[in-house]
Design a protein around this motif. Sequence first.
Motif, mmCIF file in Angstrom:
data_model
loop_
_atom_site.group_PDB
_atom_site.id
_atom_site.type_symbol
_atom_site.label_atom_id
_atom_site.label_comp_id
_atom_site.label_asym_id
_atom_site.label_seq_id
_atom_site.Cartn_x
_atom_site.Cartn_y
_atom_site.Cartn_z
ATOM 1 N N LEU A 56 0.964 -1.662 -0.016
ATOM 2 C CA LEU A 56 0.257 -0.293 0.049
ATOM 3 C C LEU A 56 0.743 1.657 0.050
ATOM 4 C CD1 LEU A 56 -3.095 0.770 0.050
ATOM 5 C CD2 LEU A 56 -3.141 1.265 2.728
ATOM 6 N N ALA A 80 1.894 1.658 -3.329
ATOM 7 C CA ALA A 80 1.052 2.093 -4.661
ATOM 8 C C ALA A 80 0.927 3.647 -4.006
ATOM 9 C CB ALA A 80 -0.143 1.520 -3.865
ATOM 10 N N ASP A 81 0.536 3.808 -3.133
ATOM 11 C CA ASP A 81 0.446 5.582 -2.829
ATOM 12 C C ASP A 81 2.042 6.538 -2.931
ATOM 13 O OD1 ASP A 81 -0.169 7.978 -0.847
ATOM 14 O OD2 ASP A 81 2.276 7.917 -0.163
ATOM 15 N N ILE A 126 -0.465 6.710 -6.980
ATOM 16 C CA ILE A 126 -1.988 6.988 -6.891
ATOM 17 C C ILE A 126 -2.298 7.772 -5.496
ATOM 18 C CG2 ILE A 126 -3.832 5.122 -7.088
ATOM 19 C CD1 ILE A 126 -2.123 2.882 -7.701
ATOM 20 N N ASP A 179 -8.624 8.628 -4.634
ATOM 21 C CA ASP A 179 -8.282 6.222 -5.474
ATOM 22 C C ASP A 179 -7.874 4.928 -4.031
ATOM 23 O OD1 ASP A 179 -9.569 6.891 -8.241
ATOM 24 O OD2 ASP A 179 -6.865 7.718 -8.697
ATOM 25 N N LEU A 180 -7.018 5.281 -3.339
ATOM 26 C CA LEU A 180 -6.734 4.575 -2.711
ATOM 27 C C LEU A 180 -7.334 4.411 -0.831
ATOM 28 C CD1 LEU A 180 -2.181 4.558 -2.428
ATOM 29 C CD2 LEU A 180 -3.766 2.526 -3.004
ATOM 30 N N PRO A 238 -9.361 0.823 -0.855
ATOM 31 C CA PRO A 238 -8.392 -0.213 -0.091
ATOM 32 C C PRO A 238 -7.637 -0.304 1.305
ATOM 33 C CG PRO A 238 -8.259 0.998 -1.799
ATOM 34 C CD PRO A 238 -9.320 1.584 -1.858
ATOM 35 N N ALA A 239 -7.471 1.306 1.601
ATOM 36 C CA ALA A 239 -6.345 1.699 2.413
ATOM 37 C C ALA A 239 -7.567 0.955 4.220
ATOM 38 C CB ALA A 239 -6.399 2.956 2.111
ATOM 39 N N ILE A 279 -2.871 8.867 3.045
ATOM 40 C CA ILE A 279 -3.679 8.287 1.841
ATOM 41 C C ILE A 279 -5.269 9.737 2.618
ATOM 42 C CG2 ILE A 279 -5.486 7.505 1.178
ATOM 43 C CD1 ILE A 279 -3.154 4.834 1.168
#
Length: 398
Positions: free
Chosen positions: A121, A124-125, A128, A132-133, A136-137, A175
């Motif tokens: 994660l 991904a940050d 993204i 958008d995250l 899921p976070a 996020i």
Amino acid sequence: MGSSLGATIRRLREERGWSQARLARETCRAAGVHGEPIGRQEISRYENGRRTPREWLPFIADALTVPVEALRTSSAPPEPPPPTLADYLPEGAPLAPLSAAQGRRVGSAAVADLQQRVHGLRLADDVIAGGDLLRPALRELRSAVKLFREGSHTEAIGRSLLQAIGELAQIAGWIASDAGQHGGAERIYRLGLSAAHTAGDATLAGNLLGSLAYQRTNTGDVREGLAMARAGLENAPEAPPRARALSFDRVAWAHTKAGEAQPAMRALNEADEALARLGDEEEPAYLYWVDAGELRVMEARVYTELRRPLRAVPLLRDVLSRYDATHTRELALYLSWLAVALADANEPEEAAITAERVISLSSDITSERTAERARVVLARLAAFQDVPEVRALLDSAT
């Protein structure tokens, strides 16, 4: 006497513009000893009242060129104690185990899997944006908390789970903040603080409080942000170099937003000194991104905010020339600081070209941070609306 003595040492040191490391060196020199029998960490303990100098007191006085009695007695009224990490923990016990004896048995494999997902994660940050995250976070965070509270595990496994929850809360809070969900981000950060504090991980707790401090500073509560940043720094005096450097950067930014140039410069120097101590020691994985380039970015941001574009522009251009273009959000953010610095340097045409890139990049990502920076850039360029390039940009943005 300890806290008063420590406050006096700190005040006299800061009046001279010295870092704690500098005072340690000057004290050793005054004592006529080679090497560093006392260092920055020992000075920090003296200043925070956790330890009394005793035999070192005359040499500290010599280094500061004041009589010993000037350290022992202070005419200034006693200051209230600064806040500590404990002041920012959430109410109640949000991570209290539920029916652990009846729950699923959690072992090291489950912890390793959770740690891997947390790091995924985090990576991904990098590419993204928060909008958008966020979902899921939050799913990962809820799942991790449920695993800890409802599962059955040993004390060691429980501590590892708490550390993973703390790390997950830090990235999930970041996020959420990027998505503009500041209230939710604060609740997440405080949950992470509770997890890290319970696990006894001072470095992680300091990083979480520093993240919350950064958000507070950027959303207008500058004095509280500064208090939080300092508490996060003081909470982990033994933290590894990257963690200390990051904490000093957050202190520097809070001082900058408060308009306090000299303390900001001192904190930037402390960040450099901390990172210079980086060796082959083991450090948490979440600090992978803290390097000299990131310190230069913060330095450039400080100079930009303080309206010193001749210092900011070369730093930002150097960093941007080597920056990974796949990190779109950070690229847009750094370009936004460059655009403002160029405007302050009375280069509106180049500022407009840079601002156009900021707006173009920002339009493709769901990040409130970049959207806000785009608004800041446009507001700054409004002073040059008679310049054709700026006028065209402002017209296209409306």
